[in-house]
Design a protein around this motif. Structure first.
Motif, PDB file in Angstrom:
ATOM      1  N   ILE A 153       2.199  -6.224   3.101  1.00 14.14           N
ATOM      2  CA  ILE A 153       1.837  -5.019   3.852  1.00 14.14           C
ATOM      3  C   ILE A 153       2.860  -4.729   4.948  1.00 14.14           C
ATOM      4  CG2 ILE A 153       0.412  -6.046   5.682  1.00 14.14           C
ATOM      5  CD1 ILE A 153      -1.576  -3.757   5.253  1.00 14.14           C
ATOM      6  N   ARG A 205       5.629  -2.893   3.402  1.00  7.12           N
ATOM      7  CA  ARG A 205       5.202  -1.534   3.069  1.00  7.12           C
ATOM      8  C   ARG A 205       5.117  -0.656   4.311  1.00  7.12           C
ATOM      9  NH1 ARG A 205      -0.505  -1.564   0.641  1.00  7.12           N
ATOM     10  NH2 ARG A 205      -1.186  -1.368   2.805  1.00  7.12           N
ATOM     11  N   GLU A 206       4.490  -1.167   5.373  1.00  5.86           N
ATOM     12  CA  GLU A 206       4.251  -0.356   6.558  1.00  5.86           C
ATOM     13  C   GLU A 206       5.529  -0.083   7.346  1.00  5.86           C
ATOM     14  OE1 GLU A 206       1.356   1.104   7.462  1.00  5.86           O
ATOM     15  OE2 GLU A 206       0.538   0.390   5.566  1.00  5.86           O
ATOM     16  N   VAL A 260       1.914   5.566   2.806  1.00  7.50           N
ATOM     17  CA  VAL A 260       2.310   5.264   4.181  1.00  7.50           C
ATOM     18  C   VAL A 260       2.890   6.520   4.822  1.00  7.50           C
ATOM     19  CG1 VAL A 260       3.728   3.816   5.669  1.00  7.50           C
ATOM     20  CG2 VAL A 260       2.788   2.883   3.545  1.00  7.50           C
ATOM     21  N   THR A 292      -1.757  -5.604  11.629  1.00  5.60           N
ATOM     22  CA  THR A 292      -1.344  -5.123  10.309  1.00  5.60           C
ATOM     23  C   THR A 292      -1.180  -6.286   9.348  1.00  5.60           C
ATOM     24  OG1 THR A 292      -0.189  -3.238  11.311  1.00  5.60           O
ATOM     25  CG2 THR A 292       0.411  -3.807   9.057  1.00  5.60           C
TER      26      THR A 292
END
Length: 344
Positions: free
Chosen positions: A82, A85-86, A247, A328
């Motif tokens: 993640i 990705r973020e 995103v 996150t």
């Protein structure tokens, strides 16, 4: 030999309580408190203290060392994924390749070759996160991507001691060795099994033949035709096990290739660094180092520090504050650990 730390024993709980009151972050506060305690036990060495948190405290508290280690490893992979990705690391990587990877055949070939580099980690999870934006851009169906990742990732990992597969198999072998009253090395037995792993070998060769030839037949042909003609990468009604989220980067934030390079460089640096450290490469040499090292711990630390590196890049670029980065990472762990429950 028992060591009496006296009043020093109060430092970890005090740090935990104060940090919890200041940050309102229970998990972070507990982790830092354990880190402080582990650092004291390890002779005030914060690096050793951090590494030893997992084998000395977290894994034993979860149960069997091998099984608990694997569960923790996969869960931490969710946090690392993640973060990539973020922060836009995977997006920036795909954007960088978009000019050269412009056909489904090229996308399949790149994904297949990249699997060779990621057999040291969790190929199905990590390589999928990295390559999915690339394969999506050239309209490779998710079914074809899943086939490449699973048939290459799992089978390549079965040949590699530096993955969750190696320690898992070695753990099963170790149990049987003890039950049989033998004294063989579980890793020696594992290495001897490799020449009989013909299924994995032929599965790997088949993927490369399919990728380089852009071969599709049966249900896979149907999936690929729909993806290429209609742009629908998933069949109607199909829901991915891990929810896919678009995103939306804040205004003014533009992911760059550093969001990808720095975390990935950290991944491999920490992975091999911990292997060489736990295997005592200076005393055992290169080959014996791998046999004596704690592979599961190496991968765990690699995932944690990759998440830290990605979070730091996001902080430097103004994407978030440190606490937001930590939350996150935890969200990614929760997201991935929930997958088995969604399958039931």
């Amino acid at each position: 030999m028992e060591v009496d730390y006296g009043i020093l024993c109060l430092i970890p709980p005090i740090v935990t309580i104060v940090l919890a009151l200041v940050t309102k972050q229970t998990i972070l506060s507990l982790f830092v408190g354990v880190w402080v305690g582990s650092t004291i036990v390890q002779g005030w060495n914060p690096i050793t203290g951090l590494i030893q948190i997992f084998p000395d405290y977290i894994i034993p508290s979860l149960g069997s060392s091998y099984n608990a280690g694997i569960i923790l490893l996969v869960t931490l992979a969710g946090g690392m994924i993640i973060m990539l990705r973020e922060t836009g690391g995977a997006y920036a990587f795909a954007k960088k390749l978009s000019k050269k990877i412009d056909t489904p055949a090229k996308g399949q070939i790149l994904t297949s070759i990249s699997a060779l580099a990621f057999c040291y980690t969790e190929p199905c999870l990590i390589l999928g996160t990295i390559m999915r934006p690339v394969t999506d851009a050239v309209r490779i169906s998710r079914a074809k991507l899943a086939y490449i990742l699973d048939s290459l990732g799992c089978n390549l990992a079965s040949f590699s001691p530096i993955s969750s597969y190696g320690p898992f198999i070695a753990g099963l072998v170790a149990t049987e060795i003890v039950a049989a009253g033998l004294h063989d090395s579980e890793w020696g037995v594992w290495a001897g099994m490799l020449k009989y792993n013909m299924y994995a070998l032929f599965a790997i060769l088949t993927v490369f033949i399919v990728a380089f030839g852009d071969i599709n037949f049966g249900a896979m042909h149907t999936e690929e035709i729909r993806a290429r003609k209609e742009g629908k990468l998933l069949a109607d009604g199909v829901q991915p096990l891990v929810p896919e989220k678009v995103v939306n980067f804040p205004e003014g934030y533009e992911p760059t290739i550093t969001c990808f390079v720095i975390p990935l460089a950290t991944l491999f640096a920490v992975l091999f660094g911990v292997i060489f450290w736990t295997g005592n490469i200076a005393a055992n040499g290169f080959t014996e180092c791998f046999r004596n090292s704690n592979i599961t711990l190496a991968i765990i630390m690699a995932f944690v520090m990759t998440g830290v590196a990605a979070g730091a890049v996001g902080c430097v670029k103004g994407l978030w504050k440190p606490l937001k980065a930590f939350n996150t990472f935890i969200d990614g762990m929760i997201e991935l650990i929930n997958v088995p429950f969604r399958q039931r």
